[in-house]
Design a protein around this motif. Sequence first.
Motif, PDB file in Angstrom:
ATOM      1  N   GLY A   1       0.817  -1.194   0.000  1.00  0.00           N
ATOM      2  CA  GLY A   1       0.000   0.000   0.000  1.00  0.00           C
ATOM      3  C   GLY A   1       0.852   1.245   0.000  1.00  0.00           C
ATOM      4  O   GLY A   1       2.019   1.229   0.392  1.00  0.00           O
ATOM      5  N   GLN A   2       0.242   2.325  -0.478  1.00  0.00           N
ATOM      6  CA  GLN A   2       0.902   3.630  -0.458  1.00  0.00           C
ATOM      7  C   GLN A   2      -0.018   4.650   0.183  1.00  0.00           C
ATOM      8  O   GLN A   2      -1.233   4.611  -0.008  1.00  0.00           O
ATOM      9  N   PHE A   3       0.591   5.563   0.942  1.00  0.00           N
ATOM     10  CA  PHE A   3      -0.181   6.543   1.693  1.00  0.00           C
ATOM     11  C   PHE A   3       0.446   7.920   1.536  1.00  0.00           C
ATOM     12  O   PHE A   3       1.650   8.061   1.701  1.00  0.00           O
ATOM     13  N   VAL A   4      -0.373   8.907   1.227  1.00  0.00           N
ATOM     14  CA  VAL A   4       0.099  10.274   1.066  1.00  0.00           C
ATOM     15  C   VAL A   4      -0.622  11.160   2.071  1.00  0.00           C
ATOM     16  O   VAL A   4      -1.824  11.375   1.959  1.00  0.00           O
ATOM     17  N   GLU A   5       0.154  11.645   3.045  1.00  0.00           N
ATOM     18  CA  GLU A   5      -0.401  12.479   4.104  1.00  0.00           C
ATOM     19  C   GLU A   5      -0.278  13.955   3.738  1.00  0.00           C
ATOM     20  O   GLU A   5       0.666  14.360   3.064  1.00  0.00           O
ATOM     21  N   SER A   6      -1.237  14.752   4.224  1.00  0.00           N
ATOM     22  CA  SER A   6      -1.193  16.199   4.017  1.00  0.00           C
ATOM     23  C   SER A   6      -1.946  16.890   5.140  1.00  0.00           C
ATOM     24  O   SER A   6      -2.635  16.240   5.932  1.00  0.00           O
ATOM     25  N   GLY A   7      -1.808  18.216   5.200  1.00  0.00           N
ATOM     26  CA  GLY A   7      -2.566  19.014   6.154  1.00  0.00           C
ATOM     27  C   GLY A   7      -1.778  19.501   7.354  1.00  0.00           C
ATOM     28  O   GLY A   7      -2.320  20.246   8.180  1.00  0.00           O
ATOM     29  N   GLY A   8      -0.518  19.099   7.460  1.00  0.00           N
ATOM     30  CA  GLY A   8       0.289  19.567   8.578  1.00  0.00           C
ATOM     31  C   GLY A   8       0.668  21.033   8.421  1.00  0.00           C
ATOM     32  O   GLY A   8       0.378  21.664   7.405  1.00  0.00           O
ATOM     33  N   GLY A   9       1.317  21.561   9.457  1.00  0.00           N
ATOM     34  CA  GLY A   9       1.742  22.948   9.409  1.00  0.00           C
ATOM     35  C   GLY A   9       2.112  23.457  10.781  1.00  0.00           C
ATOM     36  O   GLY A   9       2.230  22.685  11.742  1.00  0.00           O
ATOM     37  N   LEU A  10       2.281  24.774  10.855  1.00  0.00           N
ATOM     38  CA  LEU A  10       2.616  25.441  12.109  1.00  0.00           C
ATOM     39  C   LEU A  10       1.338  26.048  12.689  1.00  0.00           C
ATOM     40  O   LEU A  10       0.611  26.761  11.979  1.00  0.00           O
ATOM     41  N   VAL A  11       1.076  25.763  13.943  1.00  0.00           N
ATOM     42  CA  VAL A  11      -0.137  26.267  14.600  1.00  0.00           C
ATOM     43  C   VAL A  11       0.203  26.661  16.033  1.00  0.00           C
ATOM     44  O   VAL A  11       1.103  26.076  16.645  1.00  0.00           O
ATOM     45  N   GLN A  12      -0.500  27.637  16.545  1.00  0.00           N
ATOM     46  CA  GLN A  12      -0.288  28.059  17.922  1.00  0.00           C
ATOM     47  C   GLN A  12      -0.965  27.094  18.892  1.00  0.00           C
ATOM     48  O   GLN A  12      -1.938  26.420  18.526  1.00  0.00           O
ATOM     49  N   PRO A  13      -0.465  27.036  20.111  1.00  0.00           N
ATOM     50  CA  PRO A  13      -1.148  26.206  21.126  1.00  0.00           C
ATOM     51  C   PRO A  13      -2.617  26.578  21.232  1.00  0.00           C
ATOM     52  O   PRO A  13      -2.972  27.769  21.207  1.00  0.00           O
ATOM     53  N   GLY A  14      -3.453  25.547  21.337  1.00  0.00           N
ATOM     54  CA  GLY A  14      -4.893  25.770  21.379  1.00  0.00           C
ATOM     55  C   GLY A  14      -5.544  25.762  20.012  1.00  0.00           C
ATOM     56  O   GLY A  14      -6.781  25.753  19.920  1.00  0.00           O
TER      57      GLY A  14
END
Length: 121
Positions: A1-14
């Motif tokens: 199988g192959q998996f492509v993740e996305s949606g990460g980034g830099l976010v402030q606490p909370g």
Amino acid sequence: GQFVESGGGLVQPGGSLRLSCVASGIAFSSYVMSWYRQAPGKERELVAAIRGVDNGTRYADSVKDRFTISRDNSENTLYLQMNNLKPEDTAVYYCIAGRRGLTYFTPYDWWGQGTQVTVSS
């Protein structure tokens, strides 16, 4: 199988983020799917898992009541909604299929590149 993740980034606490993972090469709906994460200097750990047949779920204690795992079998896509993020959630997040059900979930060795989540002010 192959998996492509996305949606990460830099976010402030909370803050919140929603991760997505598109799977290919497997009968997606037949597999228990999961999110793992790996922080610098630490071992990879299970964050959440979800069954394909009935959407039963399992969460790590550290993310219960803050993260929600879900899936769309028609789109071969896995999601992780992350709310009230904390600095200790900073890690590379991976999606992966596995075997042995939710309780004894064992990932296959099909790791993708992951997506980086950084929680910092």
